[in-house]
Scaffold this active site. Structure first.
Site, PDB file in Angstrom:
ATOM      1  N   ARG A 224       8.991  52.031  49.650  1.00  0.00           N
ATOM      2  CA  ARG A 224       8.112  50.984  48.192  1.00  0.00           C
ATOM      3  C   ARG A 224       9.204  50.960  47.152  1.00  0.00           C
ATOM      4  NH1 ARG A 224       5.024  49.688  51.011  1.00  0.00           N
ATOM      5  NH2 ARG A 224       2.327  50.050  50.136  1.00  0.00           N
ATOM      6  N   HIS A 272       9.778  42.684  53.188  1.00  0.00           N
ATOM      7  CA  HIS A 272       8.844  43.170  52.843  1.00  0.00           C
ATOM      8  C   HIS A 272       8.230  43.205  54.536  1.00  0.00           C
ATOM      9  CE1 HIS A 272       5.360  45.722  50.474  1.00  0.00           C
ATOM     10  NE2 HIS A 272       5.607  46.062  52.300  1.00  0.00           N
TER      11      HIS A 272
HETATM   12  P1  NDP Z   1       1.903  59.355  54.727  1.00  0.00           P
HETATM   13  O1  NDP Z   1       0.205  59.690  53.378  1.00  0.00           O
HETATM   14  O2  NDP Z   1       1.032  59.942  55.714  1.00  0.00           O
HETATM   15  O3  NDP Z   1       2.943  60.512  53.903  1.00  0.00           O
HETATM   16  C1  NDP Z   1       3.459  60.171  53.182  1.00  0.00           C
HETATM   17  C2  NDP Z   1       4.183  61.920  52.865  1.00  0.00           C
HETATM   18  O4  NDP Z   1       4.837  61.895  52.720  1.00  0.00           O
HETATM   19  C3  NDP Z   1       3.907  63.149  53.467  1.00  0.00           C
HETATM   20  O5  NDP Z   1       4.695  64.106  54.677  1.00  0.00           O
HETATM   21  C4  NDP Z   1       4.287  63.593  52.535  1.00  0.00           C
HETATM   22  O6  NDP Z   1       4.466  65.358  52.243  1.00  0.00           O
HETATM   23  C5  NDP Z   1       5.531  63.145  51.525  1.00  0.00           C
HETATM   24  N1  NDP Z   1       5.439  63.014  50.399  1.00  0.00           N
HETATM   25  C6  NDP Z   1       4.368  62.817  49.243  1.00  0.00           C
HETATM   26  N2  NDP Z   1       5.047  62.772  47.778  1.00  0.00           N
HETATM   27  C7  NDP Z   1       6.649  63.541  47.908  1.00  0.00           C
HETATM   28  C8  NDP Z   1       6.822  64.104  47.553  1.00  0.00           C
HETATM   29  N3  NDP Z   1       6.804  64.478  45.902  1.00  0.00           N
HETATM   30  N4  NDP Z   1       7.462  65.104  47.922  1.00  0.00           N
HETATM   31  C9  NDP Z   1       8.564  65.306  49.222  1.00  0.00           C
HETATM   32  N5  NDP Z   1       7.541  64.926  49.945  1.00  0.00           N
HETATM   33  C10 NDP Z   1       6.308  64.040  49.850  1.00  0.00           C
HETATM   34  O7  NDP Z   1       1.775  57.911  54.278  1.00  0.00           O
HETATM   35  P2  NDP Z   1       2.205  56.925  55.613  1.00  0.00           P
HETATM   36  O8  NDP Z   1       3.508  57.803  56.146  1.00  0.00           O
HETATM   37  O9  NDP Z   1       0.957  56.463  55.858  1.00  0.00           O
HETATM   38  O10 NDP Z   1       3.223  56.012  55.210  1.00  0.00           O
HETATM   39  C11 NDP Z   1       4.326  56.011  53.623  1.00  0.00           C
HETATM   40  C12 NDP Z   1       4.275  55.255  52.617  1.00  0.00           C
HETATM   41  O11 NDP Z   1       5.005  54.097  54.108  1.00  0.00           O
HETATM   42  C13 NDP Z   1       3.457  54.663  51.989  1.00  0.00           C
HETATM   43  O12 NDP Z   1       2.721  54.765  51.087  1.00  0.00           O
HETATM   44  C14 NDP Z   1       3.690  52.713  51.881  1.00  0.00           C
HETATM   45  O13 NDP Z   1       4.226  52.594  51.009  1.00  0.00           O
HETATM   46  C15 NDP Z   1       5.120  52.880  52.800  1.00  0.00           C
HETATM   47  N6  NDP Z   1       4.814  51.711  54.302  1.00  0.00           N
HETATM   48  C16 NDP Z   1       5.679  50.479  53.529  1.00  0.00           C
HETATM   49  C17 NDP Z   1       5.494  49.410  54.843  1.00  0.00           C
HETATM   50  C18 NDP Z   1       6.135  48.118  55.232  1.00  0.00           C
HETATM   51  O14 NDP Z   1       6.316  47.525  55.775  1.00  0.00           O
HETATM   52  N7  NDP Z   1       7.465  48.309  54.322  1.00  0.00           N
HETATM   53  C19 NDP Z   1       4.195  49.444  55.972  1.00  0.00           C
HETATM   54  C20 NDP Z   1       3.223  50.427  55.946  1.00  0.00           C
HETATM   55  C21 NDP Z   1       3.426  51.486  55.216  1.00  0.00           C
HETATM   56  P3  NDP Z   1       3.388  66.072  53.240  1.00  0.00           P
HETATM   57  O15 NDP Z   1       2.906  65.478  54.645  1.00  0.00           O
HETATM   58  O16 NDP Z   1       3.514  67.842  52.559  1.00  0.00           O
HETATM   59  O17 NDP Z   1       1.475  65.359  51.783  1.00  0.00           O
HETATM   60  C1  OXD Z   2       1.186  49.208  53.559  1.00  0.00           C
HETATM   61  C2  OXD Z   2       2.219  47.774  53.530  1.00  0.00           C
HETATM   62  O1  OXD Z   2       1.567  50.135  52.615  1.00  0.00           O
HETATM   63  O2  OXD Z   2       2.378  46.445  54.703  1.00  0.00           O
HETATM   64  O3  OXD Z   2       1.231  49.022  54.917  1.00  0.00           O
HETATM   65  O4  OXD Z   2       3.336  47.941  52.645  1.00  0.00           O
END
Ligand code: NDP
Ligand code: OXD
Length: 309
Positions: A224, A272
C-alpha cells in the site's frame, strides 16, 4: 437474498457476470441503485463510500474484493458487529507471486541499468551475484508474502521474512516482531513489502528503516502507498542508501502528474496492478462463505478488527 456490489466501474460487468454464472438466483444490486436496502444481506465491495455500508440494516457479512481491507477499516463508519472477510484467491496469490519474482529478478540482474544502456547504445557486461548469495527480505509472510517467499526459494535466493508471529516455511528464515526487525533488515539486500496497511505499519518504509538496510539495498513495495514515506524514498535514492525502487502503490493513486517518481531514473512504477482479484475464483469463495453463514458457521478469512487485517 440480495447482494450489493461495489467495484471499479471498469470491472463491474465482469463481477456481475461471474455472480450470475455461478449463482443465477442471487439478486445483485448495484451500489448506485440498491433498491430496498432492507433486502441486502451481503456486500461485495471495493472502496465503498464512507458510511455507505451503514445504509443496509440487515447486512450479515462484508466481503472485500481485495486482499487488503484498509479501504474498509480506514472508514470510521463501518457498521458494528458485521464480519469483514478479506479476499484469499488463487489467481490473486499467483499474480502477486509473479510480480515479486519478476521485480526481484529485475533488481537482482540489474535489468533497469541494462535497459538504460540499450537506450544509450552502451555495451557493458553487467554481472549479477549468484541467486544463493542474494539476500531477499519479505515484509509480511501471510497469504501473499509466504507464496512469494516459496517461489523465490525455489529459485534458490537466500530468503527471509518478517511477520508479527514466527513462521515455519521450508528454506525461509523467519524473523518476527520489533525484536526480529533489526536482524531481518540488516540482511535484506532486496526488500519486498507485502504487509497489510494498519495503524502499526502506516509509514513503515521511512528513512529510519532504510538506514537499517545494507547500503545500496533496493525496495519493492506492492502493498500500500500508506506504507511509504515518499520523500524518504527519494532522499534514500539520492544518498545511495537505496539503489532503486519498484513501486506499485502510492499515497495518491493515480500517481499525480509531475510527481518526482514518474521520471526518476531509478524508480520503476507500475499502476497498482501487481495482482488483481479474479472474479470467478473470488465469487466461488464468497458463495462458499455465504453458505457457511447460512449454516450458522463463521466465514473463512474473517478479519480481526483489532489487528485491522
Ligand atoms: P495477510 O493478512 O495474509 O498477511 C499479512 C502478513 O503481514 C502476515 O504475515 C502478518 O503477520 C504480517 N503483519 C501484519 N502486521 C504486521 C506488523 N505490524 N509487523 C509485522 N508483520 C505484520 O495479507 P496478504 O498476504 O493476503 O496481503 C498483504 C497485503 O498485500 C494486503 O493487505 C494488500 O494491502 C496488499 N495487496 C496489494 C495488491 C496489489 O495489487 N498491489 C494486491 C493484493 C494485496 P502474522 O502472520 O504474524 O499475522
Ligand atoms: C488488493 C489490491 O488488496 O488489489 O487485493 O490492492
Amino acid at each position: 437474498m440480495a447482494l450489493i456490489l461495489r467495484t471499479d466501474a471498469s470491472r463491474a460487468a465482469a463481477w456481475r457476470e461471474a455472480i450470475r454464472r455461478q449463482a443465477p438466483d442471487i439478486d445483485i444490486r448495484m451500489w448506485d441503485a440498491p433498491g430496498d436496502v432492507a433486502d441486502i444481506e451481503f456486500a461485495l465491495v471495493w472502496k465503498p463510500a464512507r458510511g455507505g455500508l451503514r445504509a443496509f440494516p440487515n447486512l450479515r457479512a462484508i466481503f472485500s474484493i481485495g486482499a487488503g481491507v484498509d479501504h474498509l477499516f480506514t472508514n470510521p463508519d463501518l457498521p458494528e458487529g458485521v464480519p469483514v472477510v478479506r479476499m484469499v484467491e488463487a489467481e490473486l496469490t499467483r499474480g502477486m507471486t509473479e510480480y515479486a519474482v519478476l521485480h526481484v529478478l529485475r533488481h537482482h540482474r540489474r535489468q533497469r541499468e541494462i535497459e538504460a544502456n540499450q537506450r544509450a547504445e552502451i555495451w557493458d557486461v553487467i554481472e549479477a551475484p549468484t541467486a544463493p548469495s542474494r539476500r531477499v527480505g519479505i515484509m509480511g509472510l501471510g497469504e501473499l508474502g509466504a507464496a512469494a517467499a516459496r517461489a523465490l526459494t525455489a529459485l534458490e535466493f537466500d530468503v527471509a521474512g518478517w511477520s508479527r508471529s514466527p513462521k515455519e516455511i521450508p528454506g525461509v528464515e523467519s524473523f518476527h516482531g520489533d525484536f526480529g526487525m533489526d536482524a531481518f533488515l540488516a540482511r535484506s539486500e532486496i526488500l519486498v513489502c507485502l504487509l497489510p496497511l494498519t495503524a502499526a505499519t502506516e509509514g513503515i518504509l521511512n528513512t529510519e528503516l532504510f538506514s537499517r538496510l545494507p547500503k545500496g539495498a533496493s525496495l519493492i513495495n506492492a502493498a500500500r502507498g500508506g506504507h511509504q514515506v515518499e520523500e524518504d524514498i527519494l532522499a534514500a535514492l539520492e544518498s545511495g542508501q537505496l539503489s532503486e525502487a519498484t513501486l506499485d502503490v502510492f499515497r495518491e493513486e493515480p500517481l499525480p502528474a509531475g510527481h518526482p517518481f514518474w521520471r526518476h531514473p531509478r524508480v520503476t512504477i507500475t499502476p497498482h496492478n501487481a495482482s488483481l482479484t479474479d472474479p470467478d475464483g473470488a465469487v466461488r469463495q464468497v458463495l462458499a462463505n455465504i453458505e457457511r453463514i447460512r449454516r450458522g458457521e463463521p466465514p473463512t478469512n474473517i478479519v480481526d478488527p483489532e489487528a485491522g487485517y
